[in-house]
Design an enzyme around this catalytic site. Sequence first.
Site: not given
Length: 834
Positions: A400, A463, A487, A529, A588
Amino acid sequence: MSLYSCFFSSNNRYSSSRYTYTGYGNGSGNRSSRRRFGFARSSVTSYDDNTYFYGRNRRRPHYWERERERRNNLNRNRNNRRNRRRSPSPETPPSRPPKPVIPKEELAKELHCKDVDLHIETNTKKHRTDDYDCTKKRKVNGKVEEAELVVRRGDSIKMTLTFDRPYSKEKNDLKLCFSLGENPLPSKGTKNVFEIDESGKKSFKSHEWGATLVDKKGNDATLLISIPANCIIGEWNFYVVTVSEGKDKQGNPQKITKNFEIEDDVIILFNPWCKDDECYMKDEAALDEYILNDIGGVWRGNAYQYSPKHWNFGQFEEGILDAALQLIRLGFNSKLRPMSDPVKVSRMVAKMVNASDDNGILVGNWSGDYADGKSPTSWVGSVKIIQQWQKSGPVKYGQCWVFSCVTTTICRALGLPCRTVTNFSSAHDSDQSNCIEKYFMKQNGADEPINYDGSSDSVWNFHVWNEVWMARNDLFDFTDPGWQVIDATPQETSEGVYTCGPCPVTAIRKGMCRTNYDCGFIFSEVNADEIHWRVLPDGSLERLKFDKKKIGKYISTKKPDGGCVGYGNSDRFDLTLDYKPPEGSAEERETVMNAHNTAFQRKPFAYAEKENEKAVKFQLTHNDNCMIGGKMVIEVKAKNESNVERDLKYVGIFVAPTSYTGARGDTFFKKYFGKSSLKPGEEKVFKSLLDPEDYLDKLVEQASVSIVAVGKVARKGNLYTAEKMKKEHQVRFRRPDIKVECPKEAHVGDNVKFVISFDNPLEKALTCCSVSMESVGFTDFDDAPEVDVPPKTTYRREFTMPAVKAKKNAAVNFSFECKEIPDISGTATIRIVS
């Protein structure tokens, strides 16, 4: 000699030996009569009745000719490797005889361009492109290459045209033409013909071509040419077009067009300094980093230990700009119009840096076996990778951070502001649920992980992706300029190919996961989560664990100071709050629920239950700075925070090797502690020691291990309920750094001595050793094999390299690879003056 032979003989050309007149063309700009390195001189295979080209032979072929040659070379290499017989070459069709041309006496009566001064030094300095090697006269493969003009769209360039007589608008019909590609057409935006304004008062719109006469002396006319802010980037052909009266074969009057073409193309790039360009960035100081800085670093490690790896981006080095343009043309299959749009270009860069769907730059490999290529950890810059791709096709291998750093090089070369970004504890959501789910089944009295319903969600230690700055005029809610995530690492497909983004960082922060492109996937990487499920015998699910804070830690990039990254973390620039609100805040949680409600594979029962409160607090600690080969102390603390005595049925510590992608190997260390009790408020510590003999031969690359602490707590009394506790940390053993000794300053032409050294911390020799390096400002050497490094000794080696280019901060990056401790690296910066 006939008039025909006068103009088309290879030995007799108009005006002087430097010039060639050719009467050909098909009206669309096809130059089918040109040979590989210039105009055809003795025959013409197609032509227009009234179009002529003249001028010096080209110094280098057009880009489509170069790319055909490259494809042919790659195919030849592949065929040779496969031992195939080459098909016989098709017969060359007979050339079509050229038509008789206008007599030389008539041509001599008209205005003709003799030369064009591109004012390369002045224009490139104004456009901030003077760092590109191709803008300077230089020696390439033993041949002297002339300077090329590289400019940015949305600004003007200065040119001086020299004619064979004074230019007068009243007497001469003169136009300028910029064309792009093999078959340029006005309808496709690849051919633009316009007149010269001599009033000096006309102001051109930001999206139109134009030219103003600013000075006229004798046979010279100096112009300012305006380049539109939305024009296609690439290698543009420039012609001076003169139109005169002539006659056709039947003697009827007709217009005769003659094009004087300059010897090299004008390369036009994106312009983040221009307000009308979609990649405009108001903060010019930041552009010193995100466009002009060719050195830097990328953060790696885990959420507990992270450090930079130094990198040479090298976007201005010889051949890199040519490769960047070639790469996106290959991706768009030679369709040029999309190359005006930074959104489409950045998405294509992310697709083409990996070779998963096409002949892109890098092949990914996470297996640990790189015998037929080069280990991803051994690269210290982008230049050698890109140059190797141009010579032989996809390069083996990358992971990566390599994909990301090469992407930074390509984007900065094209004029797109770009930075490399690292996310620690980075999630990989494979089923578009916008949460990370792991499944367990009770077997032999313990919950063991299982592959349930094809789920392959994982959490990587880190990453690395990229951010590119641009406006998103294709999105209603995010039209303002801002950072967009792309990406190039091939993880999941997007619209059927391995690419990702661009996606606005602001959309990710708000959890607006239906935003183009790939917002849901990127959101999960930074703010999903993690949920653990137990699969019950009847197939239903029981939630075991719900972790709101594990994913997305210390999102990092280099501080935008325009310099080199240091050895410590003082140069780290934290972006975490750009991607998500403060962890645990109401905002959040609202963002997470937005993402949950817009997931393509929504799991409505995931958030239904409340999290169980733990009566006993479990804490795992260890040495985060342990050098490989050293001893690591591991401690588990258990504290009873209730007002009731608790029984600890057991405490266990397990250690296993892990890759940075989260893949875990077999457990090689186990330690159990027997029963004990905890009074209210009491804390107990369980300590273990991990010796080098326990882990040295078990480590994989990145030298990371997973340390897991587990325990079972029961409450005394008539009602006997038990709860399980688990803590898991990813720990990376520290490797030695290469110390680089060199002078602080050198002059171009000096042979500069570098001394590199490091200590072998192991009680055994380092084997299968090699050294590689990459630099800005010096002549690099190829990878060099090294002898074994004995146990507990200091490796030391001297290198002498010539300084070839003046640089304020010339970075030299070294990498030392061996079987026992891969990825030992170091860097130095040196000032090179002319």
